[in-house]
Design a protein around this motif. Structure first.
Motif, PDB file in Angstrom:
ATOM      1  N   VAL A 189       0.864  -1.173   0.000  1.00  0.00           N
ATOM      2  CA  VAL A 189       0.000   0.000   0.000  1.00  0.00           C
ATOM      3  C   VAL A 189       0.905   1.228   0.000  1.00  0.00           C
ATOM      4  O   VAL A 189       1.753   1.380   0.871  1.00  0.00           O
ATOM      5  N   ILE A 190       0.722   2.066  -0.985  1.00  0.00           N
ATOM      6  CA  ILE A 190       1.516   3.283  -1.078  1.00  0.00           C
ATOM      7  C   ILE A 190       0.561   4.461  -0.874  1.00  0.00           C
ATOM      8  O   ILE A 190      -0.424   4.602  -1.601  1.00  0.00           O
ATOM      9  N   ARG A 191       0.876   5.282   0.095  1.00  0.00           N
ATOM     10  CA  ARG A 191       0.053   6.449   0.387  1.00  0.00           C
ATOM     11  C   ARG A 191       0.299   7.519  -0.675  1.00  0.00           C
ATOM     12  O   ARG A 191       1.433   7.792  -1.038  1.00  0.00           O
ATOM     13  N   TRP A 192      -0.765   8.143  -1.154  1.00  0.00           N
ATOM     14  CA  TRP A 192      -0.630   9.238  -2.102  1.00  0.00           C
ATOM     15  C   TRP A 192      -0.007  10.409  -1.355  1.00  0.00           C
ATOM     16  O   TRP A 192      -0.388  10.737  -0.244  1.00  0.00           O
ATOM     17  N   ALA A 193       0.985  11.034  -1.969  1.00  0.00           N
ATOM     18  CA  ALA A 193       1.651  12.163  -1.327  1.00  0.00           C
ATOM     19  C   ALA A 193       1.973  13.222  -2.376  1.00  0.00           C
ATOM     20  O   ALA A 193       2.188  12.905  -3.540  1.00  0.00           O
ATOM     21  N   ASP A 194       2.013  14.450  -1.935  1.00  0.00           N
ATOM     22  CA  ASP A 194       2.404  15.557  -2.811  1.00  0.00           C
ATOM     23  C   ASP A 194       3.866  15.893  -2.557  1.00  0.00           C
ATOM     24  O   ASP A 194       4.297  16.004  -1.404  1.00  0.00           O
ATOM     25  N   TRP A 195       4.595  16.042  -3.633  1.00  0.00           N
ATOM     26  CA  TRP A 195       6.003  16.380  -3.548  1.00  0.00           C
ATOM     27  C   TRP A 195       6.256  17.675  -4.304  1.00  0.00           C
ATOM     28  O   TRP A 195       5.544  18.015  -5.232  1.00  0.00           O
ATOM     29  N   THR A 196       7.308  18.354  -3.923  1.00  0.00           N
ATOM     30  CA  THR A 196       7.791  19.504  -4.666  1.00  0.00           C
ATOM     31  C   THR A 196       9.282  19.290  -4.907  1.00  0.00           C
ATOM     32  O   THR A 196       9.924  18.530  -4.172  1.00  0.00           O
ATOM     33  N   ILE A 197       9.800  19.900  -5.919  1.00  0.00           N
ATOM     34  CA  ILE A 197      11.234  19.774  -6.209  1.00  0.00           C
ATOM     35  C   ILE A 197      11.764  21.149  -6.609  1.00  0.00           C
ATOM     36  O   ILE A 197      11.074  21.914  -7.282  1.00  0.00           O
ATOM     37  N   GLY A 198      12.965  21.441  -6.145  1.00  0.00           N
ATOM     38  CA  GLY A 198      13.564  22.730  -6.454  1.00  0.00           C
ATOM     39  C   GLY A 198      15.049  22.708  -6.164  1.00  0.00           C
ATOM     40  O   GLY A 198      15.580  21.723  -5.641  1.00  0.00           O
ATOM     41  N   PRO A 199      15.739  23.786  -6.497  1.00  0.00           N
ATOM     42  CA  PRO A 199      17.174  23.835  -6.237  1.00  0.00           C
ATOM     43  C   PRO A 199      17.470  23.575  -4.755  1.00  0.00           C
ATOM     44  O   PRO A 199      16.753  24.046  -3.873  1.00  0.00           O
ATOM     45  N   ASP A 200      18.494  22.811  -4.509  1.00  0.00           N
ATOM     46  CA  ASP A 200      18.898  22.469  -3.140  1.00  0.00           C
ATOM     47  C   ASP A 200      19.691  23.630  -2.567  1.00  0.00           C
ATOM     48  O   ASP A 200      20.809  23.912  -3.006  1.00  0.00           O
ATOM     49  N   VAL A 201      19.123  24.309  -1.599  1.00  0.00           N
ATOM     50  CA  VAL A 201      19.781  25.455  -0.975  1.00  0.00           C
ATOM     51  C   VAL A 201      20.203  25.151   0.458  1.00  0.00           C
ATOM     52  O   VAL A 201      20.550  26.059   1.210  1.00  0.00           O
ATOM     53  N   THR A 202      20.191  23.876   0.824  1.00  0.00           N
ATOM     54  CA  THR A 202      20.623  23.508   2.166  1.00  0.00           C
ATOM     55  C   THR A 202      22.132  23.734   2.298  1.00  0.00           C
ATOM     56  O   THR A 202      22.861  23.712   1.300  1.00  0.00           O
ATOM     57  N   PRO A 203      22.612  23.953   3.524  1.00  0.00           N
ATOM     58  CA  PRO A 203      24.046  24.208   3.714  1.00  0.00           C
ATOM     59  C   PRO A 203      24.943  23.074   3.201  1.00  0.00           C
ATOM     60  O   PRO A 203      26.065  23.322   2.766  1.00  0.00           O
ATOM     61  N   GLU A 204      24.455  21.845   3.228  1.00  0.00           N
ATOM     62  CA  GLU A 204      25.286  20.706   2.795  1.00  0.00           C
ATOM     63  C   GLU A 204      25.161  20.405   1.294  1.00  0.00           C
ATOM     64  O   GLU A 204      25.795  19.473   0.783  1.00  0.00           O
ATOM     65  N   ALA A 205      24.388  21.192   0.579  1.00  0.00           N
ATOM     66  CA  ALA A 205      24.209  20.961  -0.869  1.00  0.00           C
ATOM     67  C   ALA A 205      25.527  21.179  -1.606  1.00  0.00           C
ATOM     68  O   ALA A 205      26.292  22.078  -1.276  1.00  0.00           O
TER      69      ALA A 205
END
Length: 78
Positions: free
Chosen positions: A6-22
């Motif tokens: 069973v896979i739960r439906w989920a909403d995802w977003t994607i964008g440039p990685d701006v985290t400090p470890e990127a």
């Protein structure tokens, strides 16, 4: 008895990685005439200068492709 997933439906977003470890954004240029390429560098001007030097050695090689490696990150929207 059979197994099932069973896979739960989920909403995802994607964008440039701006985290400090990127990883840093890398730039490169490729000559579209002969396929020669600069090395990747975090500084765009390094790739641009390579294109000018390549053009100076090969005056008929006037077209280049910019290559950007930009890290992206997918995030679950809650």
């Amino acid at each position: 008895m059979t197994a099932h997933t069973v896979i739960r439906w989920a909403d995802w977003t994607i964008g440039p990685d701006v985290t400090p470890e990127a990883p840093a954004v890398d730039f490169a240029m490729r000559c579209t005439t002969c396929g020669a390429s600069s090395g990747a560098d975090e500084v765009f001007e390094t790739a641009r200068d390579w294109a000018f030097r390549h053009l100076g050695r090969n005056p008929s090689h006037t077209a280049f492709r910019e290559i950007i490696h930009r890290p992206w990150r997918a995030t679950l929207v809650r």
